[in-house]
Scaffold this motif. Structure first.
Motif, short mmCIF file in Angstrom:
data_model
loop_
_atom_site.label_atom_id
_atom_site.label_comp_id
_atom_site.label_asym_id
_atom_site.label_seq_id
_atom_site.Cartn_x
_atom_site.Cartn_y
_atom_site.Cartn_z
N THR A 24 0.98 -1.21 -0.09
CA THR A 24 0.04 0.08 -0.14
C THR A 24 1.04 1.23 0.20
OG1 THR A 24 -1.78 -1.30 1.21
CG2 THR A 24 -1.90 1.11 1.29
N ALA A 25 1.83 1.19 0.77
CA ALA A 25 2.85 2.42 0.84
C ALA A 25 3.63 2.70 -0.35
CB ALA A 25 3.79 2.14 1.70
N VAL A 26 4.02 1.48 -1.13
CA VAL A 26 4.65 1.67 -2.37
C VAL A 26 3.70 2.29 -3.73
CG1 VAL A 26 5.64 0.42 -4.24
CG2 VAL A 26 6.31 0.00 -1.90
N SER A 40 14.81 5.93 -12.13
CA SER A 40 15.38 4.96 -11.43
C SER A 40 14.54 4.43 -10.30
CB SER A 40 16.67 5.49 -11.00
OG SER A 40 16.55 6.52 -10.43
N VAL A 41 13.89 5.35 -9.65
CA VAL A 41 13.10 5.12 -8.51
C VAL A 41 11.72 4.32 -8.92
CG1 VAL A 41 11.70 6.05 -6.67
CG2 VAL A 41 13.86 7.32 -7.03
N LEU A 42 11.30 4.66 -10.13
CA LEU A 42 10.04 4.13 -10.60
C LEU A 42 10.42 2.89 -10.90
CD1 LEU A 42 8.56 6.76 -12.74
CD2 LEU A 42 7.60 5.91 -10.66
N ARG A 43 11.55 2.30 -11.33
CA ARG A 43 11.96 0.91 -11.64
C ARG A 43 11.94 0.43 -10.32
NH1 ARG A 43 15.74 2.98 -16.14
NH2 ARG A 43 14.43 2.26 -18.01
N TYR A 44 12.45 0.67 -9.33
CA TYR A 44 12.59 0.17 -7.96
C TYR A 44 11.12 -0.06 -7.30
CZ TYR A 44 13.18 -0.28 -3.12
OH TYR A 44 13.23 -0.72 -1.77
N LEU A 45 10.47 1.00 -7.37
CA LEU A 45 8.86 0.73 -7.02
C LEU A 45 8.01 -0.31 -7.86
CD1 LEU A 45 8.17 4.54 -6.27
CD2 LEU A 45 8.60 2.66 -4.64
N GLN A 46 8.29 -0.27 -8.96
CA GLN A 46 7.64 -1.36 -9.80
C GLN A 46 8.12 -2.79 -9.41
OE1 GLN A 46 8.39 -1.82 -14.05
NE2 GLN A 46 6.36 -2.60 -14.54
N ARG A 50 5.56 -5.52 -7.39
CA ARG A 50 5.71 -7.07 -8.00
C ARG A 50 5.93 -7.98 -6.82
NH1 ARG A 50 9.47 -7.01 -12.32
NH2 ARG A 50 7.94 -5.45 -13.29
N ILE A 51 7.02 -7.70 -6.03
CA ILE A 51 7.39 -8.56 -4.84
C ILE A 51 6.33 -8.51 -3.77
CG2 ILE A 51 9.31 -8.89 -3.11
CD1 ILE A 51 11.11 -7.93 -5.02
N PHE A 52 5.94 -7.51 -3.37
CA PHE A 52 5.03 -7.47 -2.27
C PHE A 52 3.55 -8.07 -2.70
CE2 PHE A 52 7.86 -3.89 -0.39
CZ PHE A 52 8.13 -4.82 0.55
N GLY A 53 3.15 -7.51 -3.84
CA GLY A 53 1.96 -8.41 -4.50
C GLY A 53 2.05 -9.80 -4.52
#
Length: 145
Positions: A24-26, A40-46, A50-53
């Motif tokens: 939810t935070a991401v 670069s931050v967007l790639r990390y957040l994506q 995916r991982i937390f999903g």
């Protein structure tokens, strides 16, 4: 409750805290980084989305084990349905994150991914409300609590 049931309940709560909370935070922070064009931050957040999903599936799986013979109860059916809807929203959010990254990395300076900002913000907000509704259903309608 047996020891097995307590361990599964502990895992269920742990998955909820350490997967759904960060997810939810991401998703709520993604629009800010699209607006600032920080790819670069967007790639990390994506990747984090995916991982937390995927980790949220642990909440669902342990919930199924905990539900056992009560899976036909209306509050559990509603919770499972809402969970599937929220997970589908996360799939769409992850897709829109990828589209925003592609839009920000192309050569067209006019493409600022505003469409993705709105969709991600809306779907992320709806998913957050769904998580809260599921929490409400679990706390107020589960007779074992």
């Amino acid at each position: 409750m047996s020891l097995f049931g307590k361990v599964v309940l502990w895992l269920h709560i742990g998955f909820a805290i350490f997967a759904i909370g960060p997810l939810t935070a991401v998703t709520s922070s993604v629009p800010r980084y699209i607006r600032s064009r920080d790819v670069s931050v967007l790639r990390y957040l994506q990747r984090a989305t995916r991982i937390f999903g995927v980790l949220t599936l642990g909440v669902f799986a342990t919930g199924l084990v905990l539900g056992g013979d009560k899976l036909g109860a209306p509050y559990l059916s509603a919770s499972m349905t809402l969970f599937v809807v929220a997970l589908a929203l996360m799939v769409f959010i992850e897709r829109d994150e990828g589209a925003a990254i592609r839009a920000l990395t192309n050569e067209n300076p006019k493409d600022d991914a505003k469409v993705q900002v709105g969709r991600i913000a809306a779907m992320g907000g709806i998913a957050a409300v769904i998580w809260l509704v599921i929490l409400f259903l679990m706390v107020f309608f589960d007779p074992t609590l």
